[in-house]
Scaffold this active site. Structure first.
Site, short mmCIF file in Angstrom:
data_model
loop_
_atom_site.label_atom_id
_atom_site.label_comp_id
_atom_site.label_asym_id
_atom_site.label_seq_id
_atom_site.Cartn_x
_atom_site.Cartn_y
_atom_site.Cartn_z
N CYS A 109 0.88 -1.17 0.00
CA CYS A 109 0.00 0.00 0.00
C CYS A 109 0.91 1.22 0.00
CB CYS A 109 -0.93 0.03 1.21
SG CYS A 109 -1.93 1.54 1.26
N CYS A 112 -0.63 4.40 2.43
CA CYS A 112 -0.50 4.32 3.89
C CYS A 112 -0.16 2.88 4.25
CB CYS A 112 -1.75 4.83 4.59
SG CYS A 112 -3.27 4.06 4.01
N SER A 113 -1.15 2.13 4.70
CA SER A 113 -0.91 0.70 4.99
C SER A 113 -2.23 -0.07 4.90
CB SER A 113 -0.28 0.54 6.37
OG SER A 113 -1.07 1.17 7.37
#
Length: 202
Positions: A109, A112-113
Site C-alpha cells: 500500500c 499508507c498501509s
C-alpha cells in the site's frame, strides 16, 4: 533510554487509561472491548485467510470462484466477522491474485498501509514502513530477494497497490509433497508473508 519492555509497559498503561476513560464516559462498554479483542485474537486474522487458501488448493471450483470474485465469495459464505473486522468488507473490493511458476504477486500500500486485517491479522511492521512501501513498487525483485524470494529470470512480478476501497490477498502456490494433507493441515502451513507475497515457498 527506554527499553523495548519499558515502551510496551508504557503503551499498555496508556491503553488501559484510555479504556477506563471511555468506559467511564459511557462511550464504549467493557463487553464490547472484550469482544473486539477476542474477534482479532481468536476469530479473525491469518487463520481465516489461510483457511481460504487451503480450501482453494483442494477445491478447483472454490479456487476459480475466489479468483473471479473474492468479495462475492465472502458475502456468499456470510463471513460476518470478516465484514465487521474490516468495517464493512462486503462494501469493499477484495481481490485474490494467484502465484504460478510464471507469475509472482506481491502486495503493498503506497499511500499508507491499507490491508485486509480481517483475513491476514495485524500487518507486519515492515509492511507499514516507508522503505517497503516505496521500494516494493520501484524495485520489487530486490525487495523480494531481501525476503529470501529469488525468482527465475522468466518469472514476472506483479505488484498490487491496495487502496481504501480495494484490498489484495495472494494465493500462494501449493507446496509440493502435500497431496495427502487435510485442509486444516494445509492451512497451518500458510504464513502471513505468503499471503502478502514476500514468501514464495511455505
Amino acid at each position: 533510554m527506554t527499553t523495548p519492555a519499558g515502551k510496551r509497559q508504557e503503551l499498555t498503561t496508556r491503553v488501559a487509561a484510555l479504556e477506563n476513560a471511555l468506559t467511564a464516559a459511557g462511550k464504549v462498554a467493557t463487553a464490547d472491548i472484550d469482544d473486539t479483542v477476542d474477534l482479532y485474537t481468536n476469530r479473525l486474522g491469518p487463520r481465516l485467510g489461510a483457511a481460504m487458501v487451503a480450501r482453494a488448493w483442494c477445491d478447483d471450483d472454490y479456487r476459480r470462484a475466489l479468483l473471479a470474485d473474492a468479495t462475492g465469495v465472502l458475502r456468499e459464505e456470510d463471513l460476518g466477522d470478516a465484514a465487521r473486522g474490516n468495517k464493512g468488507l462486503p462494501f469493499l473490493h477484495l481481490v485474490v491474485v494467484e502465484n504460478t511458476p510464471a507469475v509472482h504477486n506481491v502486495v503493498v500500500c503506497t499511500l499508507c498501509s491499507c490491508y485486509p486485517l480481517a483475513l491476514l491479522g495485524a500487518p507486519p511492521r515492515w509492511y507499514k514502513s516507508d522503505a517497503y512501501r516505496a521500494r516494493a513498487v520501484r524495485e520489487p525483485r530486490a525487495v523480494l530477494a531481501e525476503f529470501g524470494v529469488r525468482l527465475e529470470a522468466g518469472t514476472s512480478v506483479r505488484v498490487w497497490d491496495s487502496t481504501a476501497d480495494c484490498r489484495y490477498m495472494v494465493l500462494p502456490q501449493r507446496p509440493p509433497g502435500t497431496e495427502g494433507l487435510t485442509v486444516d493441515e494445509l492451512a497451518a502451513l500458510v504464513t502471513v508473508d505468503s499471503l502478502i507475497g514476500t514468501r514464495r515457498r511455505l
